[in-house]
Design a protein around this motif. Sequence first.
Motif, mmCIF file in Angstrom:
data_model
loop_
_atom_site.group_PDB
_atom_site.id
_atom_site.type_symbol
_atom_site.label_atom_id
_atom_site.label_comp_id
_atom_site.label_asym_id
_atom_site.label_seq_id
_atom_site.Cartn_x
_atom_site.Cartn_y
_atom_site.Cartn_z
ATOM 1 N N SER A 134 -8.229 78.270 -8.763
ATOM 2 C CA SER A 134 -7.783 77.620 -7.065
ATOM 3 C C SER A 134 -8.464 77.816 -5.904
ATOM 4 O O SER A 134 -9.325 76.893 -5.180
ATOM 5 C CB SER A 134 -6.016 77.575 -6.888
ATOM 6 N N TYR A 135 -9.418 78.625 -5.841
ATOM 7 C CA TYR A 135 -9.978 78.699 -4.949
ATOM 8 C C TYR A 135 -11.454 77.731 -4.985
ATOM 9 O O TYR A 135 -12.275 78.384 -3.693
ATOM 10 C CB TYR A 135 -10.543 80.420 -4.404
ATOM 11 N N ARG A 179 -12.620 72.539 -4.101
ATOM 12 C CA ARG A 179 -12.826 72.546 -3.206
ATOM 13 C C ARG A 179 -12.220 71.018 -2.611
ATOM 14 O O ARG A 179 -13.043 69.712 -1.305
ATOM 15 C CB ARG A 179 -15.249 71.812 -3.173
ATOM 16 N N MET A 187 -0.831 78.187 -2.649
ATOM 17 C CA MET A 187 -2.710 78.735 -2.730
ATOM 18 C C MET A 187 -3.245 77.720 -2.077
ATOM 19 O O MET A 187 -3.805 77.934 -0.902
ATOM 20 C CB MET A 187 -3.389 79.901 -3.648
ATOM 21 N N LEU A 188 -3.399 76.253 -2.601
ATOM 22 C CA LEU A 188 -3.708 75.461 -2.237
ATOM 23 C C LEU A 188 -3.256 75.049 -0.873
ATOM 24 O O LEU A 188 -4.187 74.511 0.012
ATOM 25 C CB LEU A 188 -3.537 74.485 -2.726
ATOM 26 N N ALA A 208 -1.797 76.338 1.685
ATOM 27 C CA ALA A 208 -1.913 77.123 2.729
ATOM 28 C C ALA A 208 -3.375 77.178 2.582
ATOM 29 O O ALA A 208 -3.597 77.221 4.009
ATOM 30 C CB ALA A 208 -2.217 78.485 1.848
ATOM 31 N N ARG A 209 -4.303 76.619 1.824
ATOM 32 C CA ARG A 209 -5.306 76.197 3.020
ATOM 33 C C ARG A 209 -5.995 75.108 2.895
ATOM 34 O O ARG A 209 -6.701 74.845 3.129
ATOM 35 C CB ARG A 209 -6.711 75.995 1.391
#
Length: 420
Positions: free
Chosen positions: A313-314, A317, A336-337, A339-340
């Motif tokens: 997931s990191y 972009r 997780m996405l 949170a970004r």
Amino acid sequence: MTTMQNPAGGIPQVTAQTVTGAGVPAVTPATPAVRRSEPYMRLQWNDSATGAIGYLVVHTLRSGLATGGTRMRAGCTLSEVEDLARGMANKTATFDLPVGGAKGGIDFDPKDPRAVEVLERFCEAMRPWLDRHWVTAEDLGVPQHLIDEVFGRLGLGQSFHAAIGRSDDPAATLARVRAGLKAEVEGGFELGDVIGGYGVAHSCLAAAVSWGQVPSETTVAIQGVGTMGGSAAYYLHEAGMKVTTVADAAGTLYSADGLDVPALLALRDGYGEIDRSRLPDGVEQLPRAAILSADADILVPAAISYAITPDNSYDVRARVVVEAANAATTPEAEAMLAARGIPVLPDFVANAGAVAWAWWLLLGQVDDAPDTSFDRLRTVMHTKVAQLMAAWTEEGVTPRETGHRWADEPAPTVSPVVIP
């Protein structure tokens, strides 16, 4: 037949070579479309000829009906089919369709020469449900024309058989369905093959509109160029968006100036893979995993379930993820996405155009005129995605949570399904 209580208790899990429809009424009033924590029913089928294992999961049943496609892939699991059936239940509830959600899955390689025989035996085993209660269609590894051929050999006509059989004039309804599915559209495609991707494309367009960006300044990366991903790419290209990156099973293709999508689609084989020996000039070939880290505004996973995980997931972009594949993002990865600051437009909205349109066609609300179907789906998608994105930007509520709230609202339709 073996019946087992599921771990949560109450809902039986049935393992059988064939099943019966005992205890399931032919027609029942449509109940409110409230999400369930456990499926209504699970069935497992074992193919003695090949060792293939097939599953049917009915998550919700409304008016005695549930809808959802049948997929085939090596490694397909019961838990996967359960997730997909839950997603179908969310789709039908979110789009206020008078039917529940289900899914079929077969653990077998669709490229195996015995695959069609396996599919036919699976459908024969599930015939009591396919005859009266389960409306199925294409999915990963199973194109619509193939499942319709199997239904024809089984004497069931077409994969919407369970709904068609309830109409006042089944022959007329079948004719309308076939005409709609086969209606020719621009690009040499058939309406039934592209309507889902058209809905995904307009989910992407609506997302761009929500942040005030014009299509010509928006870049897109699409994982998968089969029925769903390919048609989404086509309509995004037609709308003026720059599709810079696409991926299939053989790898990722990239052009900073935008890919010639129609030219690439013309190079696909029957499994949705692009012939690398005939690529246009200027197309860069990258590893398959490069699609997730593409430098694009919008990422469209349109190939497999669980494509985006906590492990990758990191790498994402994109500004927004639009799920064209069912269950494309795991819950952990989606959190997780978020949170970004990257929202995920959930599959049960973004790719629900195909099932919504199929039921509009069954109910006689659209016909074989493509413009009528496109206009209605475009309007619905832009409205829903605008609301999802507004809740995200203004309140910090994820699109999935907003969609779940819609699915939990009591359905206004409480009468039995009437198909003209």
